[in-house]
Design a protein around this motif. Structure first.
Motif, PDB file in Angstrom:
ATOM      1  N   SER A 284       0.829  -1.193   0.000  1.00  8.39           N
ATOM      2  CA  SER A 284       0.000   0.000   0.000  1.00  8.39           C
ATOM      3  C   SER A 284       0.876   1.260   0.000  1.00  8.39           C
ATOM      4  CB  SER A 284      -0.872  -0.068   1.245  1.00  8.39           C
ATOM      5  OG  SER A 284      -1.575   1.103   1.442  1.00  8.39           O
ATOM      6  N   THR A 285       0.350   2.347  -0.533  1.00  6.59           N
ATOM      7  CA  THR A 285       1.082   3.609  -0.545  1.00  6.59           C
ATOM      8  C   THR A 285       0.310   4.665   0.223  1.00  6.59           C
ATOM      9  OG1 THR A 285       0.094   4.280  -2.639  1.00  6.59           O
ATOM     10  CG2 THR A 285       2.215   3.154  -2.750  1.00  6.59           C
ATOM     11  N   THR A 286       0.991   5.733   0.569  1.00  9.81           N
ATOM     12  CA  THR A 286       0.404   6.862   1.283  1.00  9.81           C
ATOM     13  C   THR A 286       1.204   8.111   0.941  1.00  9.81           C
ATOM     14  OG1 THR A 286      -0.340   7.639   3.461  1.00  9.81           O
ATOM     15  CG2 THR A 286       1.820   6.597   3.374  1.00  9.81           C
ATOM     16  N   TYR A 287       0.706   9.253   1.324  1.00 13.42           N
ATOM     17  CA  TYR A 287       1.461  10.487   1.204  1.00 13.42           C
ATOM     18  C   TYR A 287       1.919  10.893   2.589  1.00 13.42           C
ATOM     19  CZ  TYR A 287       0.520  11.119  -3.682  1.00 13.42           C
ATOM     20  OH  TYR A 287       0.509  10.962  -5.037  1.00 13.42           O
ATOM     21  N   TRP A 288       3.213  11.128   2.747  1.00 13.91           N
ATOM     22  CA  TRP A 288       3.800  11.517   4.030  1.00 13.91           C
ATOM     23  C   TRP A 288       4.475  12.857   3.822  1.00 13.91           C
ATOM     24  CZ3 TRP A 288       8.790  12.116   6.248  1.00 13.91           C
ATOM     25  CH2 TRP A 288       8.830  12.074   7.640  1.00 13.91           C
ATOM     26  N   ARG A 289       3.942  13.888   4.460  1.00 16.00           N
ATOM     27  CA  ARG A 289       4.457  15.249   4.332  1.00 16.00           C
ATOM     28  C   ARG A 289       4.532  15.696   2.874  1.00 16.00           C
ATOM     29  NH1 ARG A 289       8.953  15.572   9.172  1.00 16.00           N
ATOM     30  NH2 ARG A 289       7.468  15.047  10.807  1.00 16.00           N
TER      31      ARG A 289
ATOM     32  N   ASP B 191       4.884  13.856   0.116  1.00 16.99           N
ATOM     33  CA  ASP B 191       5.596  12.989  -0.820  1.00 16.99           C
ATOM     34  C   ASP B 191       5.061  11.566  -0.733  1.00 16.99           C
ATOM     35  OD1 ASP B 191       7.333  14.990  -1.792  1.00 16.99           O
ATOM     36  OD2 ASP B 191       8.697  14.703  -0.106  1.00 16.99           O
ATOM     37  N   LEU B 192       5.072  10.875  -1.878  1.00 15.41           N
ATOM     38  CA  LEU B 192       4.575   9.512  -1.948  1.00 15.41           C
ATOM     39  C   LEU B 192       5.511   8.558  -1.215  1.00 15.41           C
ATOM     40  CD1 LEU B 192       2.345   7.742  -3.215  1.00 15.41           C
ATOM     41  CD2 LEU B 192       3.880   7.400  -5.159  1.00 15.41           C
ATOM     42  N   ALA B 193       4.916   7.631  -0.450  1.00 13.65           N
ATOM     43  CA  ALA B 193       5.680   6.640   0.310  1.00 13.65           C
ATOM     44  C   ALA B 193       4.974   5.296   0.222  1.00 13.65           C
ATOM     45  CB  ALA B 193       5.821   7.063   1.760  1.00 13.65           C
ATOM     46  N   ARG B 194       5.742   4.218   0.387  1.00 16.57           N
ATOM     47  CA  ARG B 194       5.205   2.857   0.333  1.00 16.57           C
ATOM     48  C   ARG B 194       5.416   2.191   1.697  1.00 16.57           C
ATOM     49  NH1 ARG B 194       8.478  -0.007  -3.744  1.00 16.57           N
ATOM     50  NH2 ARG B 194      10.040   0.155  -2.131  1.00 16.57           N
ATOM     51  N   TYR B 195       4.369   1.523   2.193  1.00 15.43           N
ATOM     52  CA  TYR B 195       4.490   0.759   3.435  1.00 15.43           C
ATOM     53  C   TYR B 195       5.371  -0.455   3.184  1.00 15.43           C
ATOM     54  CZ  TYR B 195       0.779   3.516   5.557  1.00 15.43           C
ATOM     55  OH  TYR B 195       0.040   4.541   6.087  1.00 15.43           O
TER      56      TYR B 195
ATOM     57  N   LEU C 208       1.978   1.709  18.180  1.00 16.94           N
ATOM     58  CA  LEU C 208       2.370   0.900  17.028  1.00 16.94           C
ATOM     59  C   LEU C 208       2.783   1.827  15.889  1.00 16.94           C
ATOM     60  CD1 LEU C 208       2.617  -1.909  15.781  1.00 16.94           C
ATOM     61  CD2 LEU C 208       0.235  -1.705  15.064  1.00 16.94           C
ATOM     62  N   TRP C 209       4.001   1.628  15.369  1.00 16.57           N
ATOM     63  CA  TRP C 209       4.548   2.438  14.289  1.00 16.57           C
ATOM     64  C   TRP C 209       4.691   1.577  13.042  1.00 16.57           C
ATOM     65  CZ3 TRP C 209       5.273   7.587  15.091  1.00 16.57           C
ATOM     66  CH2 TRP C 209       5.275   8.020  16.406  1.00 16.57           C
ATOM     67  N   TYR C 210       4.387   2.154  11.879  1.00 17.23           N
ATOM     68  CA  TYR C 210       4.474   1.473  10.591  1.00 17.23           C
ATOM     69  C   TYR C 210       5.629   2.068   9.806  1.00 17.23           C
ATOM     70  CZ  TYR C 210      -0.239   0.101  11.863  1.00 17.23           C
ATOM     71  OH  TYR C 210      -1.320  -0.407  12.530  1.00 17.23           O
ATOM     72  N   GLU C 211       6.487   1.211   9.261  1.00 12.79           N
ATOM     73  CA  GLU C 211       7.623   1.689   8.490  1.00 12.79           C
ATOM     74  C   GLU C 211       7.196   1.972   7.052  1.00 12.79           C
ATOM     75  OE1 GLU C 211      12.048   0.222   8.565  1.00 12.79           O
ATOM     76  OE2 GLU C 211      10.921  -0.947   7.083  1.00 12.79           O
ATOM     77  N   ILE C 212       7.669   3.089   6.522  1.00 10.86           N
ATOM     78  CA  ILE C 212       7.405   3.460   5.138  1.00 10.86           C
ATOM     79  C   ILE C 212       8.730   3.782   4.455  1.00 10.86           C
ATOM     80  CG2 ILE C 212       5.050   4.305   5.466  1.00 10.86           C
ATOM     81  CD1 ILE C 212       6.166   7.144   5.633  1.00 10.86           C
ATOM     82  N   GLU C 213       8.765   3.584   3.143  1.00 12.38           N
ATOM     83  CA  GLU C 213       9.929   3.958   2.342  1.00 12.38           C
ATOM     84  C   GLU C 213       9.503   5.079   1.410  1.00 12.38           C
ATOM     85  OE1 GLU C 213      13.130   2.124  -0.818  1.00 12.38           O
ATOM     86  OE2 GLU C 213      11.506   0.872  -0.101  1.00 12.38           O
ATOM     87  N   MET C 214      10.251   6.151   1.417  1.00 13.76           N
ATOM     88  CA  MET C 214       9.919   7.310   0.604  1.00 13.76           C
ATOM     89  C   MET C 214      10.193   7.014  -0.867  1.00 13.76           C
ATOM     90  SD  MET C 214       8.812   9.178   2.969  1.00 13.76           S
ATOM     91  CE  MET C 214       8.418  10.578   1.958  1.00 13.76           C
TER      92      MET C 214
END
Length: 47
Positions: A2-7, A9-13, A24-30
């Motif tokens: 899944s993807t999201t926008y973080w600040r 910019d597009l990021a992938r879980y 609980l924290w989820y790691e994302i890659e920018m």
């Protein structure tokens, strides 16, 4: 994954999670922006 926008910019879980201070924290890659390629954490779960 899944993807999201973080600040803005597009990021992938990545699927990795961790718990710190009872949260609980989820790691994302920018995927774009000046942080491209870096891994960050967010409290927002994947949708």
């Amino acid at each position: 994954m899944s993807t999201t926008y973080w600040r803005g910019d597009l990021a992938r879980y990545t699927g990795n999670t961790s718990t710190a201070h009872g949260v609980l924290w989820y790691e994302i890659e920018m995927l774009e922006g000046h942080l491209k390629g870096q891994k960050k954490v967010t409290r927002d779960p994947p949708k």
